[in-house]
Design an enzyme around this catalytic site. Structure first.
Site, mmCIF file in Angstrom:
data_model
loop_
_atom_site.group_PDB
_atom_site.id
_atom_site.type_symbol
_atom_site.label_atom_id
_atom_site.label_comp_id
_atom_site.label_asym_id
_atom_site.label_seq_id
_atom_site.Cartn_x
_atom_site.Cartn_y
_atom_site.Cartn_z
ATOM 1 N N GLU A 192 -24.768 -17.423 16.797
ATOM 2 C CA GLU A 192 -25.728 -15.859 17.220
ATOM 3 C C GLU A 192 -26.499 -16.706 17.756
ATOM 4 O O GLU A 192 -27.299 -17.236 17.733
ATOM 5 C CB GLU A 192 -26.687 -15.750 16.029
ATOM 6 C CG GLU A 192 -27.548 -14.689 16.356
ATOM 7 C CD GLU A 192 -28.744 -14.455 15.946
ATOM 8 O OE1 GLU A 192 -29.828 -13.284 16.043
ATOM 9 O OE2 GLU A 192 -29.261 -15.680 15.324
ATOM 10 N N ASP A 219 -27.198 -18.869 12.400
ATOM 11 C CA ASP A 219 -28.281 -17.558 12.614
ATOM 12 C C ASP A 219 -29.419 -18.506 13.905
ATOM 13 O O ASP A 219 -29.219 -20.200 13.498
ATOM 14 C CB ASP A 219 -29.123 -17.504 11.213
ATOM 15 C CG ASP A 219 -30.406 -16.562 12.026
ATOM 16 O OD1 ASP A 219 -30.239 -15.686 11.981
ATOM 17 O OD2 ASP A 219 -32.123 -16.918 11.627
#
Ligand code: GLC
Length: 545
Positions: free
Chosen positions: A288, A229
């Site tokens: 990401e 993330d």
């Protein structure tokens, strides 16, 4: 009129390197991730085993056979760790514990084992840019004002202005509003997302050690990799300089900002790659990462860094043939320059579902089905977001009182309004929450969703679910290899890969062509009078040559 299509016959014979299947280099094979189809399970909205209206790990485990049958290679699970859920679990209070909402560690273990038995790999999220404000480290930091004490693990700064009443710089949160919050003792801390998500200080060695240990914890449990993330966020520009203007969230992914995509992040990813490589079985890291260009994004997937990065340029591309073609070319060129596979993604839990982005209604669905066939024909790895295989649209009429996205409640930031793509998915035509669980569902499902359920679509050859199933099955059988464009009439994209031609009609009218080959699959009914094929508006087809 019948347009001329350059003859597909006469394509160069496949080289040895091209003689791999279009997809799945197989679950056992080396480099499994290079062409894997990875299905995103948004745990809270996938399947609820205990009737509390919130999806959980046992629910997901019970539904894994659906994913095996769909024909994907791996599953990515969004965060299920202990969390106050200020941002759907992307605010982690304990990285080694399962939140009771989602089950316990035994459930996680069971999920991984069941997935492996079904031939599916499992990727889990890791959230290293920030913790929850309820994480023991942050609670300790709040309790001790010493900047060299527990606060060193975060970014605490004195404020500006006579009384320190102004934030330390002008950075804005991705969710809107300032990226700084003041503590009762007067210091400010940085949070690029919600105030409940304080950013970690990756200059601190203990932060590195802790995340190495967290990764090992899940690798030891058997996971096959991590979706990282905000992989572009951990390092901030030295001195945290002002940006000088607002609307910063709108620049993410197109301009360099002092809090994202700083060169220093790559050293962290190199360390993680070494850690992943120290485990057997090709465990992977997926970034990401929001970077200003395909070239900057490719830096995350250099041979000694992560394996894949999400291709948000493809996701953001409008339904426009020249733009689609150039984003495909740029993505392939950028990843080829570092020897990594390209990824393709159309939807995820942070964006409006693509049938709605493509215009909604019947047209949006037609385009979404066509885009899926295009995406699955391209070289590289593909991500499917839960419910996309059902053709689910965005839910656009959720009342404010049921919404939970923190971005909704702050000034509209880049990621505002994300609840509409997170509505629990329908499994059965009838019944409580359409088979999502025995109780209700944490976000209301539209009445039409029964007809879009897995049960309602199964066996209907015209359904989107059967389109995905057939396309994924074909993808496994077809020879792979690099792609090249063939010339075609305006508005038609024609690409060839070893043995396959894929035609995408982006226009609003039927285009007639000499039949490119034997029709394998198409997103819309295809007329083939004589030696011609009538390619309907907004449709895609695969042809064997
Ligand atoms: C990522 C997640 C998103 C989350 C944010 C902060 O962008 O996909 O859902 O809100 O990071 O962790």
């Amino acid at each position: 009129m019948t347009h001329e299509l350059a003859p597909a016959v006469g394509l160069p014979a496949p080289t040895a390197a091209e003689g791999q299947s279009l997809a799945s280099s197989s679950s056992e094979g080396r480099d499994w991730w290079r062409d894997a189809v990875i299905y995103q399970v948004y745990v809270r909205s996938f399947a609820d085993s205990d009737g509390d209206g919130i999806g959980d790990l046992r629910g997901a485990t019970e539904r894994l056979p659906h994913l095996a049958e769909l024909g994907v290679d791996a599953v990515w699970l969004t965060p299920f760790y202990a969390s106050p859920q200020a941002d759907g679990g992307y605010d982690v209070a304990d990285y080694r514990a399962v939140d009771p909402l989602f089950g316990d560690l035994a459930d996680a273990d069971d999920l991984v084992r069941t997935a492996h038995e079904l031939g599916l790999r499992v990727i889990v999220d890791v959230v290293p840019n920030h913790t929850s404000d309820q994480h023991p480290w942050f609670l300790a930091a709040l309790a001790d004002p010493d900047p060299e004490g527990a606060r060193r693990r975060y970014h605490f700064r004195p404020g500006k202005g006579a009384q320190g009443e102004l934030p330390p710089n002008d950075w804005e949160s991705v969710f809107g509003g300032p990226a700084w919050t003041r503590t009762p003792d007067g210091a400010w801390y940085l949070h690029l997302f919600a105030p409940e998500q304080p950013d970690l200080n990756w200059d601190d060695q203990e932060v590195h050690e802790e995340f190495d240990s967290v990764l090992r914890f899940w690798l030891d449990l058997g996971v096959d990799g991590f979706r990282i993330d905000v992989a572009h966020g951990m390092v901030k520009a030295a001195g945290m300089p002002d940006i000088g203007h607002g609307e910063q969230a709108s620049l993410i992914g197109s301009q360099t900002l002092p809090f994202f995509d700083q060169d220093g992040v790559h050293e962290i990813h190199r360390g993680w790659r070494r850690l992943l490589d120290s485990y057997p079985g090709e465990r992977i890291g997926v970034a990401e990462a929001w970077a200003p260009s395909a070239e900057r994004l490719a830096l995350y997937v250099r041979p000694d860094e992560l394996h894949q990065a999400f291709n948000f340029q493809f996701l953001r591309c409008p339904w426009e043939p020249a733009a689609m073609r150039s984003v495909i070319d740029e993505s392939l060129a950028a990843t080829a320059s570092v020897g990594a596979p390209t990824t393709w993604v159309l939807s995820n839990h942070d964006v409006v579902r693509h049938p709605t982005r493509y215009g909604g209604g019947a047209q949006g669905l037609r385009r979404a089905r066509a885009a899926a066939l295009l995406m699955l024909a391209l070289p590289g790895s593909t991500y499917i977001y839960q419910g996309e295989e059902l053709g689910l649209p965005e839910v656009t009429d959720l009342p404010s009182e049921v919404r939970q996205d923190p971005a909704f409640f702050r000034a509209a930031g880049q990621d505002g309004f994300r609840d509409g793509c997170r509505v629990p998915i329908p499994w059965t035509a009838k019944g409580p929450s359409y088979g999502f669980g025995e109780g209700g569902s944490w976000l209301p499902q539209p009445a039409e969703w029964g007809a879009l359920s897995v049960a309602a679509q199964t066996g209907d050859p015209l359904s989107t679910l059967e389109l995905y199933r057939s396309a994924l099955a074909l993808r496994r059988q077809l020879p792979g290899g690099p792609m090249r464009w063939l010339p075609g009439p305006d508005g038609l994209l024609v690409l060839a890969r070893n043995g396959l031609v894929c035609t995408l009609n982006t226009t609003a009218s039927t285009v007639e062509l000499p039949t490119p080959g034997r029709l394998l699959i198409s997103s819309d009914a295809m007329d083939q009078p004589g030696d011609t094929a009538r390619i309907p508006a907004d449709s895609c087809a695969w042809w064997a040559i």
